[in-house]
Write a protein that holds these residues in place. Structure first.
Motif, PDB file in Angstrom:
ATOM      1  N   LYS A   9       0.649  -1.203   0.003  1.00 40.70           N
ATOM      2  CA  LYS A   9       0.162   0.032  -0.044  1.00 40.70           C
ATOM      3  C   LYS A   9       0.750   1.559  -0.176  1.00 40.70           C
ATOM      4  N   MET A  10       2.029   1.101  -0.250  1.00 40.57           N
ATOM      5  CA  MET A  10       2.978   2.447  -0.313  1.00 40.57           C
ATOM      6  C   MET A  10       2.587   3.202  -1.587  1.00 40.57           C
ATOM      7  N   GLY A  11       3.055   4.590  -1.413  1.00 43.85           N
ATOM      8  CA  GLY A  11       2.936   5.455  -2.548  1.00 43.85           C
ATOM      9  C   GLY A  11       4.423   5.400  -3.090  1.00 43.85           C
ATOM     10  N   ILE A  12       4.619   5.508  -4.396  1.00 39.99           N
ATOM     11  CA  ILE A  12       5.710   5.549  -5.063  1.00 39.99           C
ATOM     12  C   ILE A  12       5.706   6.752  -6.001  1.00 39.99           C
ATOM     13  N   LEU A  13       6.785   7.730  -6.108  1.00 36.51           N
ATOM     14  CA  LEU A  13       6.799   8.859  -7.375  1.00 36.51           C
ATOM     15  C   LEU A  13       8.077   8.269  -8.127  1.00 36.51           C
ATOM     16  N   ALA A  60       3.045   9.162 -11.326  1.00 34.97           N
ATOM     17  CA  ALA A  60       4.093   9.226 -12.659  1.00 34.97           C
ATOM     18  C   ALA A  60       4.121  10.902 -13.020  1.00 34.97           C
ATOM     19  N   ASP A  61       5.427  11.299 -12.778  1.00 36.91           N
ATOM     20  CA  ASP A  61       5.519  12.735 -13.104  1.00 36.91           C
ATOM     21  C   ASP A  61       5.369  12.840 -14.740  1.00 36.91           C
ATOM     22  N   GLU A  62       4.695  13.746 -15.257  1.00 35.96           N
ATOM     23  CA  GLU A  62       4.301  13.773 -16.508  1.00 35.96           C
ATOM     24  C   GLU A  62       5.670  14.057 -17.466  1.00 35.96           C
ATOM     25  N   THR A  63       6.639  14.581 -16.827  1.00 36.25           N
ATOM     26  CA  THR A  63       8.105  14.891 -17.505  1.00 36.25           C
ATOM     27  C   THR A  63       8.183  15.860 -18.495  1.00 36.25           C
ATOM     28  N   ARG A  64       7.866  17.259 -18.229  1.00 34.31           N
ATOM     29  CA  ARG A  64       8.442  18.037 -19.488  1.00 34.31           C
ATOM     30  C   ARG A  64       9.819  18.049 -19.720  1.00 34.31           C
ATOM     31  N   THR A  89      -2.096   3.757 -11.118  1.00 38.19           N
ATOM     32  CA  THR A  89      -1.039   4.656 -11.569  1.00 38.19           C
ATOM     33  C   THR A  89      -1.826   6.144 -11.699  1.00 38.19           C
ATOM     34  N   THR A  90      -1.389   7.228 -10.977  1.00 39.43           N
ATOM     35  CA  THR A  90      -1.686   8.601 -11.166  1.00 39.43           C
ATOM     36  C   THR A  90      -0.819   9.393 -11.544  1.00 39.43           C
ATOM     37  N   VAL A  91      -1.364  10.149 -12.845  1.00 36.49           N
ATOM     38  CA  VAL A  91      -0.319  11.138 -13.688  1.00 36.49           C
ATOM     39  C   VAL A  91      -0.516  12.486 -12.873  1.00 36.49           C
ATOM     40  N   ILE A  92       0.781  13.063 -12.794  1.00 37.87           N
ATOM     41  CA  ILE A  92       0.673  14.320 -12.238  1.00 37.87           C
ATOM     42  C   ILE A  92       1.640  15.307 -13.096  1.00 37.87           C
ATOM     43  N   THR A  93       1.383  16.514 -13.229  1.00 32.44           N
ATOM     44  CA  THR A  93       2.438  17.282 -13.710  1.00 32.44           C
ATOM     45  C   THR A  93       3.423  17.544 -12.933  1.00 32.44           C
ATOM     46  N   ASP A  94       4.658  17.879 -13.447  1.00 30.43           N
ATOM     47  CA  ASP A  94       5.936  17.943 -12.514  1.00 30.43           C
ATOM     48  C   ASP A  94       5.518  18.995 -11.422  1.00 30.43           C
TER      49      ASP A  94
END
Ligand code: MRU
Length: 349
Positions: free
Chosen positions: A153-157, A191-195, A215-220
């Motif tokens: 149940k951990m969160g990993i970025l 998941a950082d979007e990664t500009r 998976t959750t996408v986030i902007t940087d």
């Protein structure tokens, strides 16, 4: 894994194919690589990208080019291989896996006791396959070694794409996540979007979702908030080159993520095989950072998001100082500081 993730590099019946990662996630299309120019351009354009995958693809490309050579003498053949090797090696400067794989191919040629061009072509084919198979094994072991830090149940970025698409299989940073899932653990990935080229949303989210990972996408720019909310227990990223002191070059933005992790007391891990470690480069200061075209920032996804002609700074990578790294997850276990000592042990084979 739930659904098979497409292979970045395919070698079938003497023919080489790269998955065109510039078209993902929309289309899975393979392009055939038949000569050195096609290989160089595909690596430069990021059709094939990710440090280990570039090494594997370049090794196979050198072998395919060798197969087409018509020289009769071994010395002329070796000279031409050297020229092609140097050419492929200048496609991208930062990921050390490229020169590592190409040098290994050439060294194998010189250490071989074979005496004909036909036999030496076979030697190159076998070495490219060995590099590929070794990468699969190492990535799997990175995943297994990473279980030491994975909890249910951990969160990993993660930042950029250091998954199956960036390697021969499993990935580096994503391998512990795939192995955890096989072991029945639930891990949530941010998941950082990664500009500017969106490897995080286009590639990481694509392959993790295929594998059935939450998976959750986030902007940087959202990473800080996500950390502050307490959703991230660890950061795991890949690497393009690790210097002798542990300073790590990886996709632009990684350094910022490491600083944010420190500010939020979150451990920041790097995952990579020995082929990414460059003990000949003393520190991050000595790593050559690729700079790419202004259009990638101003017109990244085919739409102008800045004025034409605007000044742009577009380094493809940055360097995270070793002091920010909690551990380096390798095929031989998790290395800890002082990295100048622990990395030397990894590199000595
Ligand atoms: O420019 P890219 O997409 O080749 O950059 C890739 C990265 O920075 C990855 O994190 C790195 O190569 C590690 S891949 C296992």
């Amino acid at each position: 894994m739930d659904k098979e993730i497409a292979l970045a590099v395919k070698y079938e019946d003497g023919r080489l194919f790269f998955l065109d990662q510039t078209l993902l996630p929309e289309k899975e299309v393979y392009v055939e690589i038949t000569n050195e120019t096609e290989a160089w351009t595909a690596i430069k354009r990021l059709v094939l990208r990710g440090a280990p995958a570039i090494g594997v693809g370049a090794a196979y490309a050198l072998s395919v080019c060798a197969d087409h050579l018509a020289m009769e003498t071994v010395s002329a053949f070796c000279e031409e291989i050297h020229r092609i090797k140097e050419y492929l090696n200048c496609s991208r400067p930062t990921a050390v896996n490229l020169s590592w794989a190409l040098n290994r191919m050439e060294s194998r040629l010189h250490s071989s006791d074979k005496t004909t061009v036909a036999e030496l072509k076979e030697v190159l084919r076998a070495e490219a396959k060995a590099i590929y198979e070794e990468d699969v094994r190492m990535c799997r072991k990175i995943g297994e070694a990473g279980q030491e830090i994975i909890k249910d149940k951990m969160g990993i970025l993660t930042h950029c794409n250091a998954g199956a698409l960036a390697t021969s299989r499993y990935g580096t940073a994503l391998s512990p996540i795939y192995v955890a899932r096989e072991n029945g653990l639930h891990v949530r990935v941010f998941a950082d979007e990664t500009r500017p080229l969106l490897q995080g949303s286009r590639l990481t989210a694509y392959e993790l979702m295929k594998a059935g990972i939450d998976t959750t996408v986030i902007t940087d720019s959202m990473a800080a908030v996500v950390m502050k909310k307490g959703w991230v227990d660890a950061v795991i990223v890949g690497a393009d080159r690790i210097a002798a002191n542990g300073d790590t070059a990886n996709k632009i933005g990684t350094y910022g993520v490491a600083l944010l992790a420190k500010a939020h007391h979150i451990p920041f891990y790097v995952a990579c095989p020995y082929s990414t470690v460059d003990t000949k480069t003393p520190s991050g200061e000595d790593i050559v950072i690729e700079e790419r075209a202004a259009e990638e920032v101003l017109c990244g996804m085919g739409k102008w998001t800045g004025p034409k002609g605007a000044k742009v700074f577009n380094p493809a990578f940055d360097v995270t100082p070793h002091a920010l790294i909690a551990g380096i997850i390798t095929e031989k276990g998790i290395l800890r500081a002082p990295y100048d000592q622990s990395l030397r042990k990894l590199d000595c084979r």
